[in-house]
Scaffold this active site. Structure first.
Site, mmCIF file in Angstrom:
data_model
loop_
_atom_site.group_PDB
_atom_site.id
_atom_site.type_symbol
_atom_site.label_atom_id
_atom_site.label_comp_id
_atom_site.label_asym_id
_atom_site.label_seq_id
_atom_site.Cartn_x
_atom_site.Cartn_y
_atom_site.Cartn_z
ATOM 1 C CB SER A 157 68.052 -51.673 89.164
ATOM 2 O OG SER A 157 69.056 -51.605 90.158
ATOM 3 C CE1 TYR A 170 64.257 -50.629 92.825
ATOM 4 C CE2 TYR A 170 66.399 -51.703 92.765
ATOM 5 C CZ TYR A 170 65.588 -50.646 92.440
ATOM 6 O OH TYR A 170 66.093 -49.586 91.726
ATOM 7 C CE LYS A 174 63.937 -50.530 89.190
ATOM 8 N NZ LYS A 174 63.106 -49.594 88.390
HETATM 9 P P1 NAD Z 1 63.537 -41.238 93.884
HETATM 10 O O1 NAD Z 1 62.909 -41.822 95.093
HETATM 11 O O2 NAD Z 1 64.338 -40.001 94.034
HETATM 12 O O3 NAD Z 1 62.427 -40.949 92.767
HETATM 13 C C1 NAD Z 1 61.392 -41.859 92.476
HETATM 14 C C2 NAD Z 1 60.131 -41.063 92.251
HETATM 15 O O4 NAD Z 1 59.070 -41.970 91.871
HETATM 16 C C3 NAD Z 1 59.655 -40.331 93.510
HETATM 17 O O5 NAD Z 1 59.528 -38.944 93.246
HETATM 18 C C4 NAD Z 1 58.311 -40.984 93.836
HETATM 19 O O6 NAD Z 1 57.372 -40.083 94.394
HETATM 20 C C5 NAD Z 1 57.868 -41.495 92.463
HETATM 21 N N1 NAD Z 1 56.904 -42.606 92.585
HETATM 22 C C6 NAD Z 1 57.001 -43.684 93.408
HETATM 23 N N2 NAD Z 1 55.922 -44.467 93.260
HETATM 24 C C7 NAD Z 1 55.128 -43.882 92.327
HETATM 25 C C8 NAD Z 1 53.885 -44.233 91.726
HETATM 26 N N3 NAD Z 1 53.219 -45.355 92.100
HETATM 27 N N4 NAD Z 1 53.358 -43.412 90.784
HETATM 28 C C9 NAD Z 1 54.018 -42.281 90.407
HETATM 29 N N5 NAD Z 1 55.191 -41.883 90.969
HETATM 30 C C10 NAD Z 1 55.740 -42.688 91.903
HETATM 31 O O7 NAD Z 1 64.427 -42.404 93.224
HETATM 32 P P2 NAD Z 1 65.416 -42.422 91.966
HETATM 33 O O8 NAD Z 1 66.708 -42.940 92.416
HETATM 34 O O9 NAD Z 1 65.344 -41.147 91.202
HETATM 35 O O10 NAD Z 1 64.746 -43.604 91.126
HETATM 36 C C11 NAD Z 1 64.231 -43.443 89.809
HETATM 37 C C12 NAD Z 1 64.224 -44.804 89.124
HETATM 38 O O11 NAD Z 1 65.564 -45.248 88.916
HETATM 39 C C13 NAD Z 1 63.552 -45.906 89.945
HETATM 40 O O12 NAD Z 1 62.836 -46.772 89.074
HETATM 41 C C14 NAD Z 1 64.719 -46.646 90.551
HETATM 42 O O13 NAD Z 1 64.385 -47.965 90.899
HETATM 43 C C15 NAD Z 1 65.718 -46.554 89.425
HETATM 44 N N6 NAD Z 1 67.120 -46.761 89.802
HETATM 45 C C16 NAD Z 1 67.794 -45.806 90.486
HETATM 46 C C17 NAD Z 1 69.141 -45.988 90.768
HETATM 47 C C18 NAD Z 1 69.957 -44.934 91.450
HETATM 48 O O14 NAD Z 1 71.200 -45.093 91.526
HETATM 49 N N7 NAD Z 1 69.366 -43.869 91.959
HETATM 50 C C19 NAD Z 1 69.776 -47.181 90.392
HETATM 51 C C20 NAD Z 1 69.052 -48.141 89.692
HETATM 52 C C21 NAD Z 1 67.721 -47.904 89.390
#
Ligand code: NAD
Length: 310
Positions: A157, A170, A174
């Site tokens: 991230s 976080y 990351k």
């Molecule tokens: P989200 O909350 O919509 O999805 C994350 C999913 O991970 C959820 O469905 C949750 O149930 C699952 N999860 C959490 N802990 C878990 C575990 N221990 N075992 C199995 N499943 C688990 O969030 P998102 O935005 O889709 O995030 C996805 C990834 O992208 C994450 O790693 C997040 O840090 C990263 N990220 C997202 C963004 C963004 O702009 N959305 C930016 C940078 C990084």
């Protein structure tokens, strides 16, 4: 014919958000997908198989193959069962997408031990545990003489790579994940396994719950306007990284909307050097050259411009 016919992919955290879009994109290219999701809330409390099952149902509705998996990826035994689930269900494993994650944002002085530990656990162990189990499988295949062509995609991230304040747990996790990916690339190359990391930016439960960010993520009212924050925009590049002909490894990319941009790794830059130990007076005179490009006001306050999603 899909680009990934016959390939088997695990996407962790694919019950919702970015992972769900990745799973749908892999299935659309013919891959068999293990839809892993613990199904807890945004801070990682609870569990529920329904989100994973919903993604599987949507993949099956479009004629694809998928199976739901509710393992906690940060649990060693759970991560091993996840890898075994793919092999038992679909006969092999070609790509692991480590995507599952949670947020517990707090400035450092207010952050509790549990907020630190839980975020570090889900992200760092949650990337390490499935990766180790998958790599053990691929190494055995290579030892058995199989021509392995496999890959891991990790999720880092800009919050970590650009050091967003309020997200020490976080961001630290990351940044560590980006380094983990590079080390995987170096260690697994001999077995035919590539490793890359992506820093996505998209509208998901995670970003819409981040104070100050939600208002920037709104869907355009005019459907003809490109919705840059749509999570589905990120997935084609994840699929690209998993293509058997893709040769990228050890790389990190920012992916948002129609933009894919390579991150440079940590790079040594300005230097001062002498052939003996520095004295404090010498350092007082010469050390400022190390950050000579930085305005004095920024040095004094420690402020640097950062733009991060999560
Ligand atoms: P989200 O909350 O919509 O999805 C994350 C999913 O991970 C959820 O469905 C949750 O149930 C699952 N999860 C959490 N802990 C878990 C575990 N221990 N075992 C199995 N499943 C688990 O969030 P998102 O935005 O889709 O995030 C996805 C990834 O992208 C994450 O790693 C997040 O840090 C990263 N990220 C997202 C963004 C963004 O702009 N959305 C930016 C940078 C990084």
């Amino acid at each position: 014919m899909g680009a990934l016919d016959g390939r088997v992919v695990i996407v962790t955290g694919s019950g919702r958000g970015l992972g769900r879009e990745h799973a749908l994109a892999f299935a659309a290219e013919g891959a068999s997908v293990v839809v892993n999701d613990l199904g807890g809330d945004a801070v990682g409390e609870g569990s529920d198989l329904t989100p994973a099952q919903a993604t599987v149902k949507d993949i099956e509705a479009m004629g694809g193959r998928a199976v739901a998996d509710g393992e906690d990826v940060s649990d060693a035994a759970g991560a091993e069962r996840l890898i075994r689930h793919a092999i038992d269900e679909f006969g092999d494993l070609h790509t692991l997408v480590n995507n599952a994650g949670i947020l517990r944002d707090r400035v450092i002085i207010n952050m509790t031990d549990d907020e630190w530990d839980s975020v570090i656990r889900v992200h760092m162990r949650g990337h390490f545990m499935p990766t180790r189990a998958a790599a053990i499988y691929w190494r055995q295949q290579a030892k058995d003489g199989k021509d392995v062509n496999a890959s891991v995609v990790h999720t880092t991230s800009t919050s970590g790579l650009n050091a967003n304040s309020g997200q020490a747990n976080y961001g630290a996790a990351k940044s560590a994940i980006a380094t983990l990916s590079q080390i995987c690339s170096k260690e697994f190359g001999r077995y035919g396994v590539r490793s890359n990391a992506i820093a996505p930016a998209a509208r998901t439960r995670m970003t819409t719950s981040t104070p100050g960010l939600a208002e920037h993520l709104a869907e355009p009212e005019d459907p003809s306007v490109f919705d840059v924050w749509n999570a589905a925009n990120v997935s084609p590049f994840i699929v690209y990284l998993a293509l058997p002909e893709c040769t990228f490894t050890g790389e990190t990319f920012f992916v948002q909307g129609g933009r894919v941009q390579r991150f440079q790794p940590w790079t040594l830059s300005e230097v001062i050097e002498k052939d003996s130990k520095w004295t404090l007076d010498e350092l007082r005179a010469q050390a400022p050259q190390l950050v000579s490009g930085t305005p004095a006001s920024e040095v004094a306050s420690g402020q640097r411009a950062t733009r991060a999603t999560t």
